[in-house]
Design an enzyme around this catalytic site. Structure first.
Site, PDB file in Angstrom:
ATOM      1  N   THR A  96      -1.491   0.006   7.445  1.00  0.00           N
ATOM      2  CA  THR A  96      -2.067   1.287   7.012  1.00  0.00           C
ATOM      3  C   THR A  96      -2.981   1.028   5.803  1.00  0.00           C
ATOM      4  OG1 THR A  96      -0.185   1.773   5.559  1.00  0.00           O
ATOM      5  CG2 THR A  96      -0.038   2.596   7.814  1.00  0.00           C
ATOM      6  N   GLY A 207     -19.345  -3.095   5.677  1.00  0.00           N
ATOM      7  CA  GLY A 207     -17.900  -3.012   5.941  1.00  0.00           C
ATOM      8  C   GLY A 207     -17.038  -3.907   5.067  1.00  0.00           C
ATOM      9  N   ASP A 221      -8.699  -4.419  -6.644  1.00  0.00           N
ATOM     10  CA  ASP A 221      -8.426  -5.221  -5.437  1.00  0.00           C
ATOM     11  C   ASP A 221      -8.149  -6.686  -5.812  1.00  0.00           C
ATOM     12  OD1 ASP A 221      -8.600  -5.572  -2.407  1.00  0.00           O
ATOM     13  OD2 ASP A 221     -10.130  -6.973  -3.093  1.00  0.00           O
ATOM     14  N   LYS A 225      -4.523  -8.878  -5.356  1.00  0.00           N
ATOM     15  CA  LYS A 225      -4.435 -10.197  -4.713  1.00  0.00           C
ATOM     16  C   LYS A 225      -3.852 -11.236  -5.674  1.00  0.00           C
ATOM     17  CE  LYS A 225      -8.212  -9.089  -1.581  1.00  0.00           C
ATOM     18  NZ  LYS A 225      -9.677  -8.961  -1.495  1.00  0.00           N
TER      19      LYS A 225
END
Ligand code: HSE
Length: 338
Positions: A96, A207, A221, A225
């Protein structure tokens, strides 16, 4: 191996396609006989205990329909939680979208699946950035695997290299570019003097960017990570709260031009050593191994015995990440002899 897929977007769709196309190879080479028994998307679920046939489902998705629209097997409005509770499975693939505020719904899905003694493969960074130490503990307690190769480096096997190829060695520090979007933006600003907003729009169109692109440009982000790398490879039980984060939003075109004149480049670098974990823009000499262009990711592990190892590769992309999910699946099969 019975699989539930939660979230059916640009990673999960290529993943099920690979399973169909490589059926013989997976069985012959790895003894892997995957059977996807349920898929859940925003509109509901589709369930078949004998295994779903994806030809029709993927066609319907192309037309923008939910998997639940299937007249025979569709279950409109059925939730991921209901499927985890009701459908017998060996592995849950949690794909998701990332939500870094509270990790939901992925966090609840992963917890519920682990508690039901399902192995979990996550491609969703949010739950891991928020709660990876406790999720790893929950998996261990329930005697199941939690894998997430696709969350860092896309298809580039950063987590696998650090874990499996350095057995007996110790990773002392990690430093690298973990976000393709910001690397692309900085490269475009450098090479074509494009303004940051325009470069971001290009990255979105291609994208690369997150659904919420502030996760990219604010360094969130990269921080997610870094948390995953630190927990998995360095046994550092940190969450995103422990990372000092500054993104690229304050970097100006002037600073980039000035860096170039000095044969250097500004890069968004995530790093962790014995002490602090941080994400921030830093100046690197053009000939530095981490000074990679475009959307590439590059990470240097400094290890006790092997010294510095730098891995460069594509850090984003649906097919690439789907390949990482497949690696996890084979790994779980080997681990548990399912
Ligand atoms: N938005 C991410 C990136 C996608 O640009 O690296 C892959 O995690």
């Amino acid at each position: 191996m019975r699989i539930i897929v939660l979230g059916f977007g640009n990673v999960a769709q290529p993943f099920v396609k690979i399973l169909c196309e490589r059926e013989k190879e997976l069985s012959g080479n790895f003894g892997l006989k995957p059977r996807v028994v349920a898929v859940v998307d925003r509109g509901g679920a589709i369930v078949s205990s004998s295994g779903l046939n994806f030809t029709r489902i993927l066609e319907a998705k192309k037309l923008g329909k939910s998997v639940a629209a299937d007249t025979k097997l569709g279950r409109p409005r059925t939730t991921g939680m209901e499927i985890i509770e009701e459908v017998e499975a060996d592995v849950v693939v949690e794909a998701t979208p990332t939500n870094i505020v509270d990790g939901e719904p992925g966090l609840s899905f992963i917890k519920a699946a682990l508690k039901k003694k399902r192995n979990v493969i996550a491609t969703n960074k949010g739950p891991l950035a928020i709660a990876l130490p406790s999720l790893m503990e929950l998996a261990r307690y329930n005697g199941v695997c939690l894998r997430f190769s696709g969350t860092v480096g896309g298809g580039t096997p950063l987590l696998d290299l650090g874990k499996k190829c350095l057995l007996g060695d110790k990773i002392q520090s990690i430093k690298g570019i973990l976000n393709g979007t910001t690397n692309y933006i900085l490269a475009r600003m450098t090479e074509a003097r494009v303004q940051m907003d325009d470069a971001l729009k290009e990255a979105q169109a291609a994208g690369y960017a997150e659904a919420d692109p502030t996760y990219d440009v604010k360094g969130i982000d990269s921080a997610c990570k870094l948390v995953i790398l630190a927990n998995w490879l360095m046994d550092r039980r940190i969450t995103i709260k422990d990372v000092n984060i500054s993104g690229i939003t304050e970097v100006t075109l002037n600073e980039i031009v000035k860096a170039e004149e000095e044969k250097a480049a500004i890069k968004l670098i995530a790093s962790i050593n014995g002490g602090e974990a941080s994400v921030s823009p830093r100046l690197l000499p053009k000939n530095h191994p981490l000074c990679v262009g475009g959307t590439l990711n590059a990470v240097t592990f400094t290890t006790e015995f092997a010294g510095e190892i730098t891995l460069v590769g594509h850090g984003a992309g649906g097919v690439q990440t789907a390949g990482a999910v497949l690696r996890d699946l084979i790994d779980i099969k080997r681990e548990l002899s399912l």
